[in-house]
Design a protein around this motif. Structure first.
Motif, PDB file in Angstrom:
ATOM      1  N   GLY A   1      49.477  39.181  44.178  1.00 54.38           N
ATOM      2  CA  GLY A   1      49.560  40.172  45.203  1.00 54.38           C
ATOM      3  C   GLY A   1      49.936  41.798  45.049  1.00 54.38           C
ATOM      4  O   GLY A   1      49.816  42.025  43.942  1.00 54.38           O
ATOM      5  N   PRO A   2      51.197  42.251  45.710  1.00 54.01           N
ATOM      6  CA  PRO A   2      51.567  43.661  45.161  1.00 54.01           C
ATOM      7  C   PRO A   2      52.470  43.803  44.201  1.00 54.01           C
ATOM      8  O   PRO A   2      53.118  44.430  43.465  1.00 54.01           O
ATOM      9  CB  PRO A   2      52.833  43.899  46.543  1.00 54.01           C
ATOM     10  CG  PRO A   2      52.562  42.744  47.340  1.00 54.01           C
ATOM     11  CD  PRO A   2      51.301  41.780  47.006  1.00 54.01           C
ATOM     12  N   SER A   3      53.383  42.140  44.128  1.00 58.75           N
ATOM     13  CA  SER A   3      54.309  42.818  42.532  1.00 58.75           C
ATOM     14  C   SER A   3      54.105  42.338  41.816  1.00 58.75           C
ATOM     15  O   SER A   3      53.176  40.554  41.061  1.00 58.75           O
ATOM     16  CB  SER A   3      55.511  41.643  43.872  1.00 58.75           C
ATOM     17  OG  SER A   3      54.713  40.269  43.368  1.00 58.75           O
ATOM     18  N   ALA A   4      54.510  42.141  40.799  1.00 55.61           N
ATOM     19  CA  ALA A   4      54.842  42.310  39.437  1.00 55.61           C
ATOM     20  C   ALA A   4      55.470  40.965  38.715  1.00 55.61           C
ATOM     21  O   ALA A   4      56.785  40.877  39.010  1.00 55.61           O
ATOM     22  CB  ALA A   4      54.788  43.592  39.031  1.00 55.61           C
ATOM     23  N   ARG A   5      54.725  40.319  37.992  1.00 56.25           N
ATOM     24  CA  ARG A   5      55.837  38.736  37.938  1.00 56.25           C
ATOM     25  C   ARG A   5      55.843  38.414  36.343  1.00 56.25           C
ATOM     26  O   ARG A   5      56.314  38.103  35.786  1.00 56.25           O
ATOM     27  CB  ARG A   5      54.595  37.437  38.608  1.00 56.25           C
ATOM     28  CG  ARG A   5      54.760  37.157  40.021  1.00 56.25           C
ATOM     29  CD  ARG A   5      56.294  37.386  40.794  1.00 56.25           C
ATOM     30  NE  ARG A   5      55.518  37.366  41.899  1.00 56.25           N
ATOM     31  CZ  ARG A   5      55.425  36.350  42.466  1.00 56.25           C
ATOM     32  NH1 ARG A   5      55.609  34.980  41.700  1.00 56.25           N
ATOM     33  NH2 ARG A   5      55.056  36.330  43.681  1.00 56.25           N
ATOM     34  N   GLY A   6      55.406  39.558  35.535  1.00 57.26           N
ATOM     35  CA  GLY A   6      55.356  39.302  34.054  1.00 57.26           C
ATOM     36  C   GLY A   6      54.103  39.859  33.151  1.00 57.26           C
ATOM     37  O   GLY A   6      53.759  41.147  34.312  1.00 57.26           O
ATOM     38  N   ILE A   7      54.930  39.863  32.417  1.00 56.24           N
ATOM     39  CA  ILE A   7      53.774  40.509  30.825  1.00 56.24           C
ATOM     40  C   ILE A   7      53.115  39.620  29.997  1.00 56.24           C
ATOM     41  O   ILE A   7      53.784  38.429  29.650  1.00 56.24           O
ATOM     42  CB  ILE A   7      55.094  41.167  30.600  1.00 56.24           C
ATOM     43  CG1 ILE A   7      55.594  42.137  30.396  1.00 56.24           C
ATOM     44  CG2 ILE A   7      53.806  42.317  28.853  1.00 56.24           C
ATOM     45  CD1 ILE A   7      56.391  43.346  29.871  1.00 56.24           C
ATOM     46  N   SER A   8      51.575  39.729  29.986  1.00 58.02           N
ATOM     47  CA  SER A   8      50.829  38.764  28.701  1.00 58.02           C
ATOM     48  C   SER A   8      50.663  39.799  27.692  1.00 58.02           C
ATOM     49  O   SER A   8      50.191  41.474  28.349  1.00 58.02           O
ATOM     50  CB  SER A   8      49.364  38.607  30.082  1.00 58.02           C
ATOM     51  OG  SER A   8      48.489  39.975  30.395  1.00 58.02           O
ATOM     52  N   VAL A   9      50.084  38.916  26.440  1.00 56.77           N
ATOM     53  CA  VAL A   9      49.859  40.054  25.470  1.00 56.77           C
ATOM     54  C   VAL A   9      49.588  38.569  24.305  1.00 56.77           C
ATOM     55  O   VAL A   9      49.261  37.689  24.035  1.00 56.77           O
ATOM     56  CB  VAL A   9      51.037  39.649  24.065  1.00 56.77           C
ATOM     57  CG1 VAL A   9      50.970  40.506  23.134  1.00 56.77           C
ATOM     58  CG2 VAL A   9      52.420  39.891  24.850  1.00 56.77           C
ATOM     59  N   GLU A  10      47.940  39.501  24.351  1.00 55.52           N
ATOM     60  CA  GLU A  10      46.877  38.307  23.947  1.00 55.52           C
ATOM     61  C   GLU A  10      46.973  39.098  22.600  1.00 55.52           C
ATOM     62  O   GLU A  10      46.100  40.045  22.820  1.00 55.52           O
ATOM     63  CB  GLU A  10      45.718  38.241  24.222  1.00 55.52           C
ATOM     64  CG  GLU A  10      44.101  37.674  24.606  1.00 55.52           C
ATOM     65  CD  GLU A  10      43.061  38.043  24.828  1.00 55.52           C
ATOM     66  OE1 GLU A  10      43.250  38.337  26.504  1.00 55.52           O
ATOM     67  OE2 GLU A  10      41.722  37.755  24.288  1.00 55.52           O
ATOM     68  N   VAL A  11      46.475  38.526  21.440  1.00 52.51           N
ATOM     69  CA  VAL A  11      45.935  38.929  19.914  1.00 52.51           C
ATOM     70  C   VAL A  11      44.981  38.255  19.657  1.00 52.51           C
ATOM     71  O   VAL A  11      44.937  36.931  19.614  1.00 52.51           O
ATOM     72  CB  VAL A  11      46.936  39.230  19.262  1.00 52.51           C
ATOM     73  CG1 VAL A  11      47.462  39.675  18.114  1.00 52.51           C
ATOM     74  CG2 VAL A  11      48.444  39.833  19.768  1.00 52.51           C
ATOM     75  N   GLU A  12      43.685  39.035  19.197  1.00 56.04           N
ATOM     76  CA  GLU A  12      42.751  38.172  18.500  1.00 56.04           C
ATOM     77  C   GLU A  12      42.496  38.801  17.115  1.00 56.04           C
ATOM     78  O   GLU A  12      42.371  40.155  17.121  1.00 56.04           O
ATOM     79  CB  GLU A  12      41.386  38.581  19.283  1.00 56.04           C
ATOM     80  CG  GLU A  12      40.150  38.065  19.034  1.00 56.04           C
ATOM     81  CD  GLU A  12      38.890  38.462  19.810  1.00 56.04           C
ATOM     82  OE1 GLU A  12      38.531  39.079  20.497  1.00 56.04           O
ATOM     83  OE2 GLU A  12      37.315  38.092  19.241  1.00 56.04           O
ATOM     84  N   TYR A  13      42.094  37.631  16.754  1.00 60.80           N
ATOM     85  CA  TYR A  13      41.946  38.557  14.989  1.00 60.80           C
ATOM     86  C   TYR A  13      40.156  38.021  14.911  1.00 60.80           C
ATOM     87  O   TYR A  13      39.888  36.617  14.722  1.00 60.80           O
ATOM     88  CB  TYR A  13      42.326  37.603  13.806  1.00 60.80           C
ATOM     89  CG  TYR A  13      42.433  37.739  12.785  1.00 60.80           C
ATOM     90  CD1 TYR A  13      42.056  36.693  11.783  1.00 60.80           C
ATOM     91  CD2 TYR A  13      42.056  38.999  12.353  1.00 60.80           C
ATOM     92  CE1 TYR A  13      41.731  37.376  10.435  1.00 60.80           C
ATOM     93  CE2 TYR A  13      42.103  39.244  10.947  1.00 60.80           C
ATOM     94  CZ  TYR A  13      41.927  38.110  10.068  1.00 60.80           C
ATOM     95  OH  TYR A  13      41.718  38.469   8.773  1.00 60.80           O
ATOM     96  N   GLY A  14      39.359  38.783  14.683  1.00 62.33           N
ATOM     97  CA  GLY A  14      37.797  39.025  15.193  1.00 62.33           C
ATOM     98  C   GLY A  14      36.974  37.814  14.945  1.00 62.33           C
ATOM     99  O   GLY A  14      36.504  37.104  14.119  1.00 62.33           O
ATOM    100  N   PRO A  15      37.642  38.722  12.567  1.00 61.15           N
ATOM    101  CA  PRO A  15      36.722  37.649  11.980  1.00 61.15           C
ATOM    102  C   PRO A  15      36.880  36.406  11.060  1.00 61.15           C
ATOM    103  O   PRO A  15      36.162  35.607  10.738  1.00 61.15           O
ATOM    104  CB  PRO A  15      37.008  38.186  10.172  1.00 61.15           C
ATOM    105  CG  PRO A  15      38.217  39.617  10.621  1.00 61.15           C
ATOM    106  CD  PRO A  15      38.781  39.256  12.071  1.00 61.15           C
ATOM    107  N   CYS A  16      37.898  36.102  12.329  1.00 58.94           N
ATOM    108  CA  CYS A  16      38.111  34.471  12.373  1.00 58.94           C
ATOM    109  C   CYS A  16      37.660  33.344  13.075  1.00 58.94           C
ATOM    110  O   CYS A  16      37.840  33.809  14.273  1.00 58.94           O
ATOM    111  CB  CYS A  16      39.162  34.041  11.323  1.00 58.94           C
ATOM    112  SG  CYS A  16      39.658  31.921  11.337  1.00 58.94           S
ATOM    113  N   VAL A  17      36.906  32.241  12.924  1.00 57.42           N
ATOM    114  CA  VAL A  17      36.810  31.352  14.496  1.00 57.42           C
ATOM    115  C   VAL A  17      37.251  30.447  14.207  1.00 57.42           C
ATOM    116  O   VAL A  17      37.567  29.365  15.056  1.00 57.42           O
ATOM    117  CB  VAL A  17      35.349  31.065  14.492  1.00 57.42           C
ATOM    118  CG1 VAL A  17      35.201  32.486  15.720  1.00 57.42           C
ATOM    119  CG2 VAL A  17      34.329  30.793  13.602  1.00 57.42           C
TER     120      VAL A  17
END
Lengths: 208, 306
Positions: free
Chosen positions: B224-240
């Motif tokens: 809704g209108p309130s900020a609840r936290g922080i997300s951090v996503e890190v992707e390392y492209g070359p490896c699956v």
């Protein structure tokens, strides 16, 4: 409970309502070749396309009288093609002059774990079959001539037997709601296929 | 490269990993900023075909390593001609770790996000647009429960701006379905059977940063209108494959998250050699959103006791 009828409303809640316009007929096996020949002449020029599909029909029973039906279809001859999930609404009753059967349709391409997901949602498989046949296109019209095969052992698509000695012919168009001139074009095309096959509007309720 | 739109060309990419599904990937330049839409796969028997959208200049090589789908079975050195078809089919992506960054002491959510992004910029990361991941919760309607004889399950329907034409539907500890956006239309039809939990929509929005082979997304999680936290996503492209690169990912995470570096995500746990897919990222986001929802509930229940 089905959603309220989407008759003439082109847009509901920000999405376009797509309708499927359908005409159906059938031909006996021995007439198949002449029909295919005529269709190849009338339809768009393309490589003859055959298909083998496995369709499963799932039902979700609630307290409402009629269960919610979803159709999951996958290709048996094209590896890697996405699964196809289809919802078909109730046929629109009303205009007797409309030449084709009209119903709301929602088509969704999905990943391969569709059946597991539907089971998790609470759907249960009602029946399944294999469809094997030919596909033609003319503009936005799609003509499919196929034979239905009954699956003898559930889940085993190799062991099948033909349901009848005929092929089902379907002429369909998926278009946004409110475009009834589409059914006129379909009727004109269907005229050209007579007397090989008589395509008509068949109300599924009358058959039950 | 100097390729114009739609100009065919061919490149060779060496095999990086054989066996299993056999696809080889090698990453060279990494800045797909010229294309707005995510790209993927027109594939046919060992040849991947991509269509360059108009206006995309020389940074095309970046796209190739993103796009090779292991399912294709490109056993030998793949040859690519320059036609990229934008597609909604999120089939493969680099190994990704999604974690939560706690809000710094005495600072607001926004200030902590700014601290993080400044650190990234100092490292040398380049800003590359924005991202958004959202999640809606549905539960089985009471009317359906009686006939099924089972406890109501929660179903999450999520979207990721990285794959704008797709929709992800998942159950906790259950399968994750990848579908196109018509799935949302289907959920409207299923209103009688699946009801949206009140005020359940949660989303994270923020900026994307590219740093060599890493794609970092720092977002503010809001309900809704309130900020609840922080997300951090890190992707390392070359490896699956998660087990191949987790230690490298961990090192990179430590370089800017410091003591807030997370442990290995649960999705990596069971399938060490399985190919990582976007569905795994969505599972991580679902877990993160659930954790944040619970945190807020804890804070709210504490207040009356104070």
């Amino acid at each position: 409970m089905e959603a309220p009828p989407v008759t003439m409303m082109p847009v509901t809640g920000g999405t376009i309502n797509m309708m499927e316009y359908l005409l159906q007929g059938s031909v006996l096996d021995h007439s198949l070749e002449s029909l295919i020949h005529r269709l190849r002449g009338l339809c768009d020029n393309m490589e003859p396309e055959t298909f083998v599909d496995h369709e499963m029909v799932f039902l979700l029973k609630g307290q409402q009288a009629s269960p919610f039906v979803l159709r999951a279809r996958r290709s048996l001859d094209r590896a890697g093609a996405p699964w196809h999930l289809r919802y078909l609404g109730q046929p629109e009753m009303g205009d007797k002059n409309r030449h084709a059967l009209v119903r709301n349709c929602v088509d969704i391409a999905t990943s391969e774990n569709l059946t597991d997901f539907l089971m998790e949602m609470g759907f249960r498989m009602d029946h399944e079959f294999v469809a094997r046949g030919h596909l033609f296109r003319k503009g936005i019209m799609k003509i499919v001539v196929y034979k239905i095969f009954r699956i003898l052992v559930p889940g085993n698509t190799d062991n099948t037997e033909a349901l009848s000695l005929s092929y089902l012919v379907e002429l369909s168009v998926v278009a946004p709601a409110g475009q009834d001139m589409v059914s006129d074009d379909m009727r004109n095309f269907a005229e050209q296929l007579k007397p090989l096959v008589h395509l008509e509007k068949i109300d599924p309720k009358r058959l039950m | 490269m100097g390729l114009g739109p739609g100009c065919p060309g061919e490149w060779e990419f060496p095999e990086r990993r054989t066996g299993g599904w056999g696809a080889g990937r090698s990453r060279t330049v990494t800045s797909p900023k010229d294309l707005d839409t995510p790209f993927l796969v027109g594939v046919s028997t060992g040849r991947c075909v991509f269509n360059v959208s108009s206006g995309a200049p020389a940074s095309i090589r970046a796209l190739f390593s993103e796009v090779v789908s292991p399912r294709v079975g490109c056993w030998s050195t793949p040859h690519f001609s320059c036609l990229i078809l934008p597609s909604s089919w999120p089939d493969t992506m680099g190994v990704t770790c999604v974690s939560q960054m706690p809000v710094a002491e005495g600072k607001s959510v926004q200030q902590t996000v700014e601290l993080l992004t400044r650190k990234l910029e100092m490292l040398g990361a380049e800003k590359q647009g924005t991202f958004c991941v959202d999640c809606e919760t549905y539960h089985t309607a009471a009317s359906t429960l009686g006939s099924q004889g089972q406890a109501g399950k929660l179903m999450y329907v999520m979207h990721n701006s990285e794959y704008p034409l797709s929709c992800f539907a998942l159950f906790e500890n259950g399968p994750c379905l990848v579908a196109d956006t018509n799935f949302d239309v289907l959920m409207v039809k299923l209103k009688g059977f699946f009801q949206s939990a009140k005020a359940s929509k949660i989303e994270t929005r923020g900026t994307r940063y590219q740093y060599c082979d890493f794609l970092v997304k720092v977002g503010t999680v809001t309900m809704g209108p309130s900020a609840r936290g922080i997300s951090v996503e890190v992707e390392y492209g070359p490896c699956v494959v998660a087990s191949d690169c987790w230690s490298l990912l961990l090192e990179f995470l430590q370089s800017f998250l410091g003591s807030h570096t997370p442990g290995a995500p649960a999705v990596f746990g069971n399938r060490h050699d399985a190919v990582y897919s976007p569905a795994d990222t969505m599972v991580q986001y679902m877990e993160l959103f659930n954790k944040i929802r619970k945190q807020q509930q804890v804070i709210e229940t504490r207040k009356p006791n104070q």
